[in-house]
Scaffold this motif. Structure first.
Motif, PDB file in Angstrom:
ATOM      1  N   UNK A  25       4.405 -19.326  -9.154  1.00  0.00           N
ATOM      2  CA  UNK A  25       5.497 -18.827  -8.140  1.00  0.00           C
ATOM      3  C   UNK A  25       6.669 -19.039  -9.010  1.00  0.00           C
ATOM      4  N   UNK A  26       7.340 -17.755  -9.328  1.00  0.00           N
ATOM      5  CA  UNK A  26       8.318 -17.580  -9.935  1.00  0.00           C
ATOM      6  C   UNK A  26       9.797 -17.745  -9.271  1.00  0.00           C
ATOM      7  N   UNK A  27       9.557 -17.473  -8.133  1.00  0.00           N
ATOM      8  CA  UNK A  27      11.038 -17.164  -7.205  1.00  0.00           C
ATOM      9  C   UNK A  27      10.489 -17.129  -5.869  1.00  0.00           C
ATOM     10  N   UNK A  28      10.095 -18.313  -5.449  1.00  0.00           N
ATOM     11  CA  UNK A  28       9.603 -18.562  -4.039  1.00  0.00           C
ATOM     12  C   UNK A  28      10.843 -18.893  -2.964  1.00  0.00           C
ATOM     13  N   UNK A  29      10.950 -18.027  -2.010  1.00  0.00           N
ATOM     14  CA  UNK A  29      12.100 -18.240  -1.106  1.00  0.00           C
ATOM     15  C   UNK A  29      11.238 -18.109   0.422  1.00  0.00           C
ATOM     16  N   UNK A  30      12.138 -18.812   0.890  1.00  0.00           N
ATOM     17  CA  UNK A  30      11.626 -18.682   2.617  1.00  0.00           C
ATOM     18  C   UNK A  30      12.621 -19.514   3.516  1.00  0.00           C
ATOM     19  N   UNK A  31      13.101 -18.695   4.570  1.00  0.00           N
ATOM     20  CA  UNK A  31      14.050 -19.298   5.467  1.00  0.00           C
ATOM     21  C   UNK A  31      13.259 -19.250   6.785  1.00  0.00           C
ATOM     22  N   UNK A  44      -3.237 -10.785  -2.362  1.00  0.00           N
ATOM     23  CA  UNK A  44      -3.949 -11.825  -2.953  1.00  0.00           C
ATOM     24  C   UNK A  44      -3.106 -11.899  -4.369  1.00  0.00           C
ATOM     25  N   UNK A  45      -2.671 -13.433  -4.648  1.00  0.00           N
ATOM     26  CA  UNK A  45      -2.240 -13.612  -5.966  1.00  0.00           C
ATOM     27  C   UNK A  45      -0.695 -13.215  -5.985  1.00  0.00           C
ATOM     28  N   UNK A  46      -0.001 -13.223  -4.778  1.00  0.00           N
ATOM     29  CA  UNK A  46       1.283 -12.841  -4.735  1.00  0.00           C
ATOM     30  C   UNK A  46       2.230 -14.142  -4.711  1.00  0.00           C
ATOM     31  N   UNK A  47       1.364 -15.349  -4.402  1.00  0.00           N
ATOM     32  CA  UNK A  47       1.991 -16.897  -4.285  1.00  0.00           C
ATOM     33  C   UNK A  47       2.102 -17.599  -2.931  1.00  0.00           C
ATOM     34  N   UNK A  48       1.325 -16.774  -1.974  1.00  0.00           N
ATOM     35  CA  UNK A  48       1.554 -17.318  -0.445  1.00  0.00           C
ATOM     36  C   UNK A  48       0.987 -18.562  -0.725  1.00  0.00           C
ATOM     37  N   UNK A  49      -0.293 -18.672  -1.106  1.00  0.00           N
ATOM     38  CA  UNK A  49      -1.348 -20.081  -1.013  1.00  0.00           C
ATOM     39  C   UNK A  49      -0.200 -21.332  -1.698  1.00  0.00           C
ATOM     40  N   UNK A  50       0.341 -20.985  -2.982  1.00  0.00           N
ATOM     41  CA  UNK A  50       0.821 -21.648  -3.594  1.00  0.00           C
ATOM     42  C   UNK A  50       2.310 -22.426  -2.842  1.00  0.00           C
ATOM     43  N   UNK A  51       2.817 -21.485  -2.193  1.00  0.00           N
ATOM     44  CA  UNK A  51       4.098 -21.764  -1.412  1.00  0.00           C
ATOM     45  C   UNK A  51       3.771 -22.626  -0.304  1.00  0.00           C
ATOM     46  N   UNK A 218       6.214 -11.447  -0.157  1.00  0.00           N
ATOM     47  CA  UNK A 218       6.141 -11.891  -1.841  1.00  0.00           C
ATOM     48  C   UNK A 218       5.430 -10.952  -2.317  1.00  0.00           C
ATOM     49  N   UNK A 219       5.613 -10.862  -3.964  1.00  0.00           N
ATOM     50  CA  UNK A 219       4.845  -9.832  -4.668  1.00  0.00           C
ATOM     51  C   UNK A 219       4.777 -10.343  -6.072  1.00  0.00           C
ATOM     52  N   UNK A 220       3.888 -10.467  -6.728  1.00  0.00           N
ATOM     53  CA  UNK A 220       3.731 -10.928  -7.980  1.00  0.00           C
ATOM     54  C   UNK A 220       4.424 -12.151  -8.282  1.00  0.00           C
ATOM     55  N   UNK A 239       4.911  -0.965   1.343  1.00  0.00           N
ATOM     56  CA  UNK A 239       5.152  -0.515   0.169  1.00  0.00           C
ATOM     57  C   UNK A 239       5.930  -1.698  -0.644  1.00  0.00           C
ATOM     58  N   UNK A 240       6.576  -2.734   0.205  1.00  0.00           N
ATOM     59  CA  UNK A 240       7.275  -3.974  -0.364  1.00  0.00           C
ATOM     60  C   UNK A 240       6.147  -4.642  -0.936  1.00  0.00           C
ATOM     61  N   UNK A 241       5.086  -4.899  -0.168  1.00  0.00           N
ATOM     62  CA  UNK A 241       3.827  -5.491  -0.782  1.00  0.00           C
ATOM     63  C   UNK A 241       3.407  -4.951  -2.012  1.00  0.00           C
ATOM     64  N   UNK A 242       3.073  -3.692  -2.030  1.00  0.00           N
ATOM     65  CA  UNK A 242       2.228  -2.912  -3.033  1.00  0.00           C
ATOM     66  C   UNK A 242       3.154  -2.820  -4.189  1.00  0.00           C
ATOM     67  N   UNK A 243       4.476  -2.508  -3.895  1.00  0.00           N
ATOM     68  CA  UNK A 243       5.255  -2.028  -5.244  1.00  0.00           C
ATOM     69  C   UNK A 243       5.092  -0.853  -5.717  1.00  0.00           C
TER      70      UNK A 243
END
Length: 505
Positions: A25-31, A44-51, A218-220, A239-243
């Protein structure tokens, strides 16, 4: 004029988490605002589980901050404080199956009387808790006897009993059929009205639009966007998910099968009068190079029928022939030898051996081909595993990497690789894209097209309409009977009507 300030219920800001050289996770944000259902999506691998692990206090971030109700998150060691803030209900329930509902609700904190558990108070407190949150489950029922959706509600009730009003639902619909999903969503809405807030994690974007008000992508390992669901079109979300541009994926979702099977193609699977407890008097056939879907609710018998072809069950009567030979029932190895490859319904319980490598898992079905006299050739096995990894585009460091290291999408590709390794004449796919990201889903479904081109007969059992669109025709089971057949090009409402029993008696 006064301005009402809404305090965020949960907030993650600039969160960083590293595991050695890997940045998870390089820049995890959530409100998350009180009372909403907030979707967290990403491949998968976007950082969801880590967050989620950081939001539930299982791990500390290497950078950034986490706050609840405006206050800093509790210390990791203060588990009681974390339980009062947040709880996560995972795809696979964490209740103890052998215990009753009441025992699970108050495990390790049962009411005592003179040093002994007061079973009467336990029952009354469990009943009161379930009634408070309108969870309609018998407190004396053995938890293992409950439906998946009811086990999930028991976990939610247990979390609420600690005082938490922020519940994270991690892929809660992965094992539910359409009707069960609707019931879950109704319960979520009722709990929201009572002041409960949800973070909803799902790969099925239609569910996000049905039940959530806000979505974060989250992506990458980075935050991409947060937006009201009503203001974010589906294509923009994907598109936001896939980039990348995903117009072609939208087209795939709408198109019928382009290359139809010629009616003169030989029948590979021929089933007549097959009956068991879950299904009755089933007749079906699958031709060479044909993909046939099996649709229906969780109680339709479709999964049990498919598992019978893979050797997991023995029907009470009827017969099935594969390429003219009797199909063996009740023997997985015999089914494999006869030419059946299978992706089972649950990759965690049935599909993977967690303590083994990717290469070991991928080649389990063909060990007899990799050596002589019971000895497996290491180099040959590595070569076959490497070829399968390339064929399925499995993102890995190599065959020796533990399969437990993989994301859900790549783990499912390993299960698919093993099913394809034996060059099956019949490929049985049960929920082949459950719990995987958009890109992995498309890669897995592309294997269905490849199997068709190779002349394999394919059975696809799924609740996902996108999975069934790849089929040349779809058979619908209702209460164990085949009640409808839809050729390629069916409309969603037509298939759903058959599944829900609307268009038949």
């Amino acid at each position: 004029m006064r301005t009402t300030v809404i305090t965020t219920l949960a907030e993650a800001r600039d969160v960083v988490k590293r595991y050695g050289p890997t940045t998870a996770l390089a820049d995890g944000r959530l409100t998350v605002l009180p009372g909403e259902s907030h979707a967290l999506v990403g491949r998968n691998g976007a950082g969801k589980s880590t967050l989620v692990r950081i939001l539930t206090g299982l791990e500390a971030p290497d950078g950034g901050t986490v706050r609840f109700d405006g206050d800093p998150a509790p210390p990791l060691a203060d588990r009681d404080a974390w339980r009062r803030k947040v709880a996560c209900v995972y795809q696979h329930p964490t209740v103890v199956p052998e215990l009753t509902v009441a025992e699970n609700l108050f495990i390790n904190r049962q009411p005592l009387r003179r040093g002994f558990i007061s079973w009467r108070r336990l029952q009354s407190e469990a009943t009161e808790l379930l009634d408070t949150w309108d969870v309609r489950v018998d407190p004396e029922a053995r938890t293992d006897d409950l439906k998946v959706e009811d086990r999930q509600m028991v976990e939610i009730a247990r979390a609420l009993s600690f005082g938490a009003r922020f519940i994270i639902l991690d892929e809660p619909t992965a094992q539910l059929d359409n009707r069960e999903i609707e019931r879950l969503f109704s319960r979520m809405r009722a709990l929201q009205d009572s002041g409960v807030t949800f973070l909803f994690i799902s790969h099925h974007l239609q569910e996000v639009y049905e039940v959530c008000q806000t979505v974060t992508v989250l992506r990458d390992a980075r935050w991409i966007t947060t937006a009201p669901v009503a203001e974010l079109p589906r294509q923009a979300l994907v598109q936001a998910m896939a980039g990348e541009a995903v117009a072609e994926q939208e087209a795939i979702a709408e198109q019928a099968v382009q290359e139809r099977v010629v009616d003169t193609s030989p029948v590979l699977l021929d089933v007549r009068g097959l009956s068991a407890q879950a299904y009755e008097n089933v007749d079906l056939s699958v031709r060479r190079g044909e993909v046939v879907g099996l649709a229906g609710s969780s109680a339709s018998g479709k999964i049990e029928l498919a598992e019978s072809f893979a050797g997991l069950y023995t029907p009470d009567r009827g017969a099935a022939r594969l390429d003219g030979d009797p199909l063996p029932f009740g023997d997985v190895r015999a089914a494999l030898r006869s030419g059946v490859g299978c992706v089972p319904r649950d990759r965690h319980e049935q599909g993977l051996v967690a303590g083994m490598t990717i290469g070991d898992n991928a080649t389990l079905s063909v060990l007899d081909r990799l050596g002589r006299h019971g000895f497996v050739g290491t180099d040959r096995k590595r070569g076959v595993a490497t070829a399968l990894i390339e064929r399925l585009d499995i993102h890995t460091e190599g065959p020796e990497q533990p399969v437990s290291d993989l994301s859900g999408g790549n783990a499912q590709k390993v299960v698919m690789a093993r099913a394809l390794a034996s060059d099956p004449r019949l490929l049985v796919l049960i929920n082949p894209t459950a719990g995987v990201d958009v890109k992995s889903k498309e890669s897995l479904l592309a294997r269905v097209d490849s199997a068709r081109d190779d002349g394999t007969a394919v059975l696809v059992v799924s609740d996902e309409l996108d999975d069934l669109r790849r089929c040349d025709r779809v058979l619908v089971l209702f209460h164990g009977r085949v009640v409808a057949e839809h050729p390629a090009g069916w409309r969603d409402h037509e298939l759903i009507a058959s599944i829900e029993g609307v268009d038949h008696g």
